[in-house]
Write a protein that holds these residues in place. Structure first.
Motif, PDB file in Angstrom:
ATOM      1  N   ARG A 138       0.818  -1.219   0.000  1.00 56.42           N
ATOM      2  CA  ARG A 138       0.000   0.000   0.000  1.00 56.42           C
ATOM      3  C   ARG A 138       0.854   1.273   0.000  1.00 56.42           C
ATOM      4  O   ARG A 138       0.370   2.345   0.350  1.00 56.42           O
ATOM      5  CB  ARG A 138      -0.915  -0.009   1.224  1.00 56.42           C
ATOM      6  CG  ARG A 138      -1.939  -1.131   1.231  1.00 56.42           C
ATOM      7  CD  ARG A 138      -2.790  -1.092   2.493  1.00 56.42           C
ATOM      8  NE  ARG A 138      -3.435   0.204   2.655  1.00 56.42           N
ATOM      9  CZ  ARG A 138      -4.063   0.591   3.764  1.00 56.42           C
ATOM     10  NH1 ARG A 138      -4.131  -0.243   4.814  1.00 56.42           N
ATOM     11  NH2 ARG A 138      -4.609   1.779   3.858  1.00 56.42           N
ATOM     12  N   ILE A 139       2.105   1.163  -0.405  1.00 59.11           N
ATOM     13  CA  ILE A 139       3.045   2.275  -0.257  1.00 59.11           C
ATOM     14  C   ILE A 139       2.592   3.524  -1.019  1.00 59.11           C
ATOM     15  O   ILE A 139       2.935   4.647  -0.633  1.00 59.11           O
ATOM     16  CB  ILE A 139       4.465   1.844  -0.691  1.00 59.11           C
ATOM     17  CG1 ILE A 139       5.511   2.810  -0.129  1.00 59.11           C
ATOM     18  CG2 ILE A 139       4.570   1.704  -2.206  1.00 59.11           C
ATOM     19  CD1 ILE A 139       5.594   2.843   1.380  1.00 59.11           C
ATOM     20  N   ASN A 154       1.212   6.652   3.268  1.00 57.70           N
ATOM     21  CA  ASN A 154       2.068   7.644   3.937  1.00 57.70           C
ATOM     22  C   ASN A 154       3.060   6.964   4.882  1.00 57.70           C
ATOM     23  O   ASN A 154       3.014   7.112   6.100  1.00 57.70           O
ATOM     24  CB  ASN A 154       1.223   8.653   4.724  1.00 57.70           C
ATOM     25  CG  ASN A 154       2.078   9.635   5.525  1.00 57.70           C
ATOM     26  OD1 ASN A 154       3.178   9.989   5.107  1.00 57.70           O
ATOM     27  ND2 ASN A 154       1.591  10.049   6.681  1.00 57.70           N
ATOM     28  N   ALA A 155       3.976   6.178   4.300  1.00 57.29           N
ATOM     29  CA  ALA A 155       4.889   5.386   5.116  1.00 57.29           C
ATOM     30  C   ALA A 155       6.326   5.544   4.652  1.00 57.29           C
ATOM     31  O   ALA A 155       6.604   5.913   3.503  1.00 57.29           O
ATOM     32  CB  ALA A 155       4.495   3.913   5.065  1.00 57.29           C
ATOM     33  N   TRP A 156       7.213   5.252   5.573  1.00 55.06           N
ATOM     34  CA  TRP A 156       8.646   5.133   5.307  1.00 55.06           C
ATOM     35  C   TRP A 156       9.090   3.806   5.900  1.00 55.06           C
ATOM     36  O   TRP A 156       8.729   3.478   7.032  1.00 55.06           O
ATOM     37  CB  TRP A 156       9.397   6.282   5.961  1.00 55.06           C
ATOM     38  CG  TRP A 156      10.891   6.167   5.881  1.00 55.06           C
ATOM     39  CD1 TRP A 156      11.711   6.720   4.935  1.00 55.06           C
ATOM     40  CD2 TRP A 156      11.768   5.488   6.812  1.00 55.06           C
ATOM     41  NE1 TRP A 156      13.033   6.418   5.210  1.00 55.06           N
ATOM     42  CE2 TRP A 156      13.086   5.658   6.350  1.00 55.06           C
ATOM     43  CE3 TRP A 156      11.552   4.752   7.977  1.00 55.06           C
ATOM     44  CZ2 TRP A 156      14.192   5.123   7.016  1.00 55.06           C
ATOM     45  CZ3 TRP A 156      12.640   4.208   8.637  1.00 55.06           C
ATOM     46  CH2 TRP A 156      13.947   4.403   8.159  1.00 55.06           C
ATOM     47  N   PHE A 202      15.076   0.810   0.933  1.00 54.06           N
ATOM     48  CA  PHE A 202      14.146   1.807   1.445  1.00 54.06           C
ATOM     49  C   PHE A 202      12.917   1.860   0.534  1.00 54.06           C
ATOM     50  O   PHE A 202      13.041   1.975  -0.683  1.00 54.06           O
ATOM     51  CB  PHE A 202      14.809   3.182   1.491  1.00 54.06           C
ATOM     52  CG  PHE A 202      16.027   3.232   2.373  1.00 54.06           C
ATOM     53  CD1 PHE A 202      15.913   3.550   3.715  1.00 54.06           C
ATOM     54  CD2 PHE A 202      17.284   2.935   1.867  1.00 54.06           C
ATOM     55  CE1 PHE A 202      17.028   3.583   4.534  1.00 54.06           C
ATOM     56  CE2 PHE A 202      18.407   2.960   2.677  1.00 54.06           C
ATOM     57  CZ  PHE A 202      18.285   3.283   4.015  1.00 54.06           C
ATOM     58  N   VAL A 203      11.745   1.783   1.143  1.00 55.32           N
ATOM     59  CA  VAL A 203      10.476   1.887   0.431  1.00 55.32           C
ATOM     60  C   VAL A 203       9.698   3.017   1.105  1.00 55.32           C
ATOM     61  O   VAL A 203       9.468   2.977   2.315  1.00 55.32           O
ATOM     62  CB  VAL A 203       9.675   0.573   0.503  1.00 55.32           C
ATOM     63  CG1 VAL A 203       8.418   0.666  -0.350  1.00 55.32           C
ATOM     64  CG2 VAL A 203      10.533  -0.612   0.066  1.00 55.32           C
ATOM     65  N   VAL A 259      11.608   3.663  -4.248  1.00 53.93           N
ATOM     66  CA  VAL A 259      12.375   2.494  -3.817  1.00 53.93           C
ATOM     67  C   VAL A 259      13.848   2.826  -4.043  1.00 53.93           C
ATOM     68  O   VAL A 259      14.225   3.291  -5.128  1.00 53.93           O
ATOM     69  CB  VAL A 259      11.991   1.227  -4.601  1.00 53.93           C
ATOM     70  CG1 VAL A 259      12.870   0.049  -4.166  1.00 53.93           C
ATOM     71  CG2 VAL A 259      10.517   0.894  -4.411  1.00 53.93           C
ATOM     72  N   SER A 260      14.665   2.614  -3.032  1.00 52.85           N
ATOM     73  CA  SER A 260      16.099   2.888  -3.100  1.00 52.85           C
ATOM     74  C   SER A 260      16.849   1.777  -2.386  1.00 52.85           C
ATOM     75  O   SER A 260      16.272   1.023  -1.606  1.00 52.85           O
ATOM     76  CB  SER A 260      16.444   4.222  -2.420  1.00 52.85           C
ATOM     77  OG  SER A 260      15.590   5.262  -2.808  1.00 52.85           O
TER      78      SER A 260
END
Length: 310
Positions: free
Chosen positions: A79-80, A84-86, A131-132, A224-225
């Motif tokens: 649901r990214i 509203n997420a890190w 990281f997403v 996405v990193s």
């Protein structure tokens, strides 16, 4: 196709590993970074290897003020685009496919630097962090104890990085390390006068030197990193010294800055490594890692186990 990172010959020869510089890579379409694959990874990694919270925070947010999310990790990934997420998935090299990818990329870097192997290049303790993040999410101001080729896989990201040699940004005490110390650091908006800002899109990257302060924000789309990290012998020694100084300060014995007394620095490094050699075999399971952190450093060392709340 061989996974690789590229940069100018001048950057590799004159800036690495002392200063940041822009890079390119060919990982943007790699199947290991699809949201479906990352959701499965988030579900299967040990719980202390998955950290997530709400993404709309300020660069200088206090650790205790970071809002958490009442949602399973795999659902956050699915649901990214809306939630509203890190999130960071830590130590993904425990999965063989990610380990192979990290080593392939860094072997290519080692060759560009004129080395015949990862060991010869000083690439020790290779780790990966994925990281997403939702749109307009922030990674607060912090430092990392690794050297890092940061690669942007999907979406826009803006990377604000600061010279670690400038002690007006962070003091020697603030750089000391303890598991009970949250990675977020004191931030002053006036720091931005000294920032280098790298605007990243899919296919872009950045070399991040050891312990250089930075904060990161996404743009108007989800991101996405991955941080492809390692520790050189110099970084490993300085990390050990900063951990020893942090532990001694915790128990009432503040220490001078690294380099003030090279002889005493060597004693502290040797003593801390001897202590870790005894403890390390006990840290193979998540349960023991959690217990040991709590016993030695206090319950705040396990902050990422906090109860999730909206």
């Amino acid at each position: 196709m061989i996974a690789e990172i590229t940069a100018t010959e001048a950057d590799f020869s004159s800036r690495f590993p002392r200063e940041p510089f822009a890079t390119r890579h060919n990982l943007a379409d790699h199947p290991l970074f699809s949201l479906t694959t990352l959701a499965r990874l988030a579900k299967t990694l040990p719980r202390d290897r998955v950290e997530y919270n709400a993404g709309d925070v300020a660069p200088g947010v206090k650790p205790e003020d970071v809002p958490t999310l009442d949602m399973p990790a795999e659902e956050v990934v699915h649901r990214i685009e809306q939630c509203n997420a890190w999130m960071v998935l830590k130590r993904v090299e425990v999965e063989p496919a990610y380990r192979a990818l990290l080593e392939e990329v860094l072997t290519g870097v080692a060759e560009k630097l004129g080395h015949g192997s990862l060991e010869e290049a000083g690439f020790h303790d290779i780790q990966g962090f994925v990281f997403v993040a939702s749109a307009n999410a922030t990674t607060p101001f912090h430092v990392d104890p690794e050297e890092n080729f940061f690669v942007q896989i999907r979406g826009p990201k803006f990377f604000h990085i600061f010279d670690n040699r400038d002690r007006s940004l962070l003091s020697d005490e603030e750089l000391e390390m303890l598991p009970s110390k949250h990675r977020n650091k004191r931030y002053d908006p006036r720091h931005e006068e000294k920032a280098q800002v790298f605007s990243l899109q899919a296919g872009d990257g950045l070399f991040v030197p050891h312990l250089w302060p930075h904060w990161v924000r996404t743009g108007d789309g989800h991101s996405v990193s991955m941080a492809i990290t390692w520790k050189s012998p110099r970084a490993e020694r300085l990390n050990t010294l900063l951990r020893a100084n942090g532990l001694l300060r915790k128990y009432g014995f503040p220490q001078p800055a690294p380099g003030t007394s090279p002889l005493m620095d060597g004693v502290k490094v040797a003593a801390y490594r001897a202590m870790r050699a005894v403890i390390e075999p006990l840290r193979r399971s998540e349960g023991m890692r959690r217990t040991l952190r709590g016993l030695v450093f206090g319950k705040q060392a396990n902050y990422y186990y906090g109860e999730k709340k909206a």
